[in-house]
Design a protein around this motif. Structure first.
Motif, PDB file in Angstrom:
ATOM      1  N   LEU A 165       0.827  -1.198   0.000  1.00  0.00           N
ATOM      2  CA  LEU A 165       0.000   0.000   0.000  1.00  0.00           C
ATOM      3  C   LEU A 165       0.866   1.255   0.000  1.00  0.00           C
ATOM      4  CD1 LEU A 165      -2.878   1.131   0.060  1.00  0.00           C
ATOM      5  CD2 LEU A 165      -2.752   1.020   2.559  1.00  0.00           C
ATOM      6  N   HIS A 166       1.921   1.251   0.805  1.00  0.00           N
ATOM      7  CA  HIS A 166       2.854   2.394   0.805  1.00  0.00           C
ATOM      8  C   HIS A 166       3.418   2.608  -0.596  1.00  0.00           C
ATOM      9  CE1 HIS A 166       3.634   4.049   4.815  1.00  0.00           C
ATOM     10  NE2 HIS A 166       3.355   2.852   5.294  1.00  0.00           N
ATOM     11  N   TRP A 167       3.863   1.534  -1.215  1.00  0.00           N
ATOM     12  CA  TRP A 167       4.478   1.638  -2.547  1.00  0.00           C
ATOM     13  C   TRP A 167       3.488   2.174  -3.570  1.00  0.00           C
ATOM     14  CZ3 TRP A 167       8.959   1.972  -4.761  1.00  0.00           C
ATOM     15  CH2 TRP A 167       9.051   1.796  -6.132  1.00  0.00           C
ATOM     16  N   ARG A 168       2.265   1.656  -3.541  1.00  0.00           N
ATOM     17  CA  ARG A 168       1.251   2.059  -4.519  1.00  0.00           C
ATOM     18  C   ARG A 168       0.748   3.479  -4.278  1.00  0.00           C
ATOM     19  NH1 ARG A 168      -1.635   3.820  -7.749  1.00  0.00           N
ATOM     20  NH2 ARG A 168      -3.263   2.809  -8.935  1.00  0.00           N
ATOM     21  N   SER A 169       0.949   4.006  -3.083  1.00  0.00           N
ATOM     22  CA  SER A 169       0.427   5.326  -2.734  1.00  0.00           C
ATOM     23  C   SER A 169       1.362   6.467  -3.100  1.00  0.00           C
ATOM     24  CB  SER A 169       0.112   5.382  -1.234  1.00  0.00           C
ATOM     25  OG  SER A 169      -0.883   4.450  -0.909  1.00  0.00           O
ATOM     26  N   ARG A 170       2.495   6.161  -3.681  1.00  0.00           N
ATOM     27  CA  ARG A 170       3.413   7.223  -4.111  1.00  0.00           C
ATOM     28  C   ARG A 170       2.788   7.983  -5.266  1.00  0.00           C
ATOM     29  NH1 ARG A 170       9.317   4.922  -4.627  1.00  0.00           N
ATOM     30  NH2 ARG A 170       8.890   5.975  -6.569  1.00  0.00           N
ATOM     31  N   ARG A 171       2.877   9.300  -5.223  1.00  0.00           N
ATOM     32  CA  ARG A 171       2.233  10.134  -6.230  1.00  0.00           C
ATOM     33  C   ARG A 171       3.235  11.048  -6.909  1.00  0.00           C
ATOM     34  NH1 ARG A 171      -2.579   8.072  -7.429  1.00  0.00           N
ATOM     35  NH2 ARG A 171      -2.872  10.005  -8.519  1.00  0.00           N
ATOM     36  N   GLY A 172       2.802  11.658  -7.997  1.00  0.00           N
ATOM     37  CA  GLY A 172       3.648  12.567  -8.751  1.00  0.00           C
ATOM     38  C   GLY A 172       3.610  13.999  -8.241  1.00  0.00           C
ATOM     39  N   LEU A 217      -4.809   0.458  10.230  1.00  0.00           N
ATOM     40  CA  LEU A 217      -5.410   0.308   8.902  1.00  0.00           C
ATOM     41  C   LEU A 217      -5.947  -1.101   8.706  1.00  0.00           C
ATOM     42  CD1 LEU A 217      -2.972   2.281   6.585  1.00  0.00           C
ATOM     43  CD2 LEU A 217      -5.224   2.970   7.428  1.00  0.00           C
ATOM     44  N   THR A 218      -7.057  -1.174   7.982  1.00  0.00           N
ATOM     45  CA  THR A 218      -7.717  -2.445   7.719  1.00  0.00           C
ATOM     46  C   THR A 218      -7.667  -2.771   6.228  1.00  0.00           C
ATOM     47  OG1 THR A 218      -9.860  -1.415   7.328  1.00  0.00           O
ATOM     48  CG2 THR A 218      -9.329  -2.012   9.625  1.00  0.00           C
ATOM     49  N   VAL A 219      -8.114  -3.955   5.907  1.00  0.00           N
ATOM     50  CA  VAL A 219      -8.227  -4.379   4.513  1.00  0.00           C
ATOM     51  C   VAL A 219      -9.137  -3.412   3.759  1.00  0.00           C
ATOM     52  CG1 VAL A 219      -9.160  -6.198   3.028  1.00  0.00           C
ATOM     53  CG2 VAL A 219      -7.712  -6.797   4.976  1.00  0.00           C
ATOM     54  N   GLY A 220     -10.228  -2.996   4.381  1.00  0.00           N
ATOM     55  CA  GLY A 220     -11.147  -2.049   3.747  1.00  0.00           C
ATOM     56  C   GLY A 220     -10.488  -0.713   3.461  1.00  0.00           C
ATOM     57  N   HIS A 221      -9.676  -0.238   4.393  1.00  0.00           N
ATOM     58  CA  HIS A 221      -8.950   1.012   4.165  1.00  0.00           C
ATOM     59  C   HIS A 221      -8.002   0.863   2.973  1.00  0.00           C
ATOM     60  CE1 HIS A 221      -9.591   1.846   8.672  1.00  0.00           C
ATOM     61  NE2 HIS A 221     -10.423   2.633   7.994  1.00  0.00           N
ATOM     62  N   ALA A 222      -7.329  -0.274   2.892  1.00  0.00           N
ATOM     63  CA  ALA A 222      -6.397  -0.497   1.779  1.00  0.00           C
ATOM     64  C   ALA A 222      -7.146  -0.501   0.453  1.00  0.00           C
ATOM     65  CB  ALA A 222      -5.650  -1.815   1.975  1.00  0.00           C
ATOM     66  N   ARG A 223      -8.281  -1.187   0.397  1.00  0.00           N
ATOM     67  CA  ARG A 223      -9.053  -1.196  -0.852  1.00  0.00           C
ATOM     68  C   ARG A 223      -9.514   0.207  -1.223  1.00  0.00           C
ATOM     69  NH1 ARG A 223     -11.653  -6.712   0.700  1.00  0.00           N
ATOM     70  NH2 ARG A 223     -13.129  -5.439   1.876  1.00  0.00           N
TER      71      ARG A 223
END
Length: 107
Positions: A34-41, A60-66
């Motif tokens: 999730l950290h990796w995917r949350s990187r933005r431009g 954080l929960t599974v729902g938060h990640a989704r």
């Protein structure tokens, strides 16, 4: 390339979260993804996201990640507009999980 092959959207989150109860705590591996995917431009988005993880990472929960993965599929400008409340919600309605994460990101 096989033109007849169906398109597969690989930008969606972590397939290991599919079908899991949204209230389950996020494990270390899923949190790392999730950290990796949350990187933005845009730096502004990264600042919101950094504060989000500082405040909420331990619970954080599974729902938060989704929900976060759904928000990460938005363009940088659309995400920033939502975070700054310059826009209400995108034309394609967000799931309840994404709306909850958006609320958490804003505060």
């Amino acid at each position: 390339m096989d033109v007849a092959a169906p398109f597969r959207d690989t930008s969606v989150g972590d397939p290991l979260l599919d079908g899991l109860d949204g209230k389950l705590a996020l494990d270390e591996r899923a949190l790392s993804k999730l950290h990796w995917r949350s990187r933005r431009g845009l730096l502004e988005n990264d600042l919101f996201i950094q504060k989000f993880f500082e405040r909420h990472e331990s619970r954080l929960t599974v729902g938060h990640a989704r929900g976060m993965y759904e928000l990460m599929d938005l363009s940088d400008n659309d995400l920033l507009d939502l975070l700054l409340e310059r826009k209400q919600l995108p034309e394609k309605p967000l799931t309840e999980e994404a709306v909850e994460v958006l609320r958490m990101l804003r505060h």
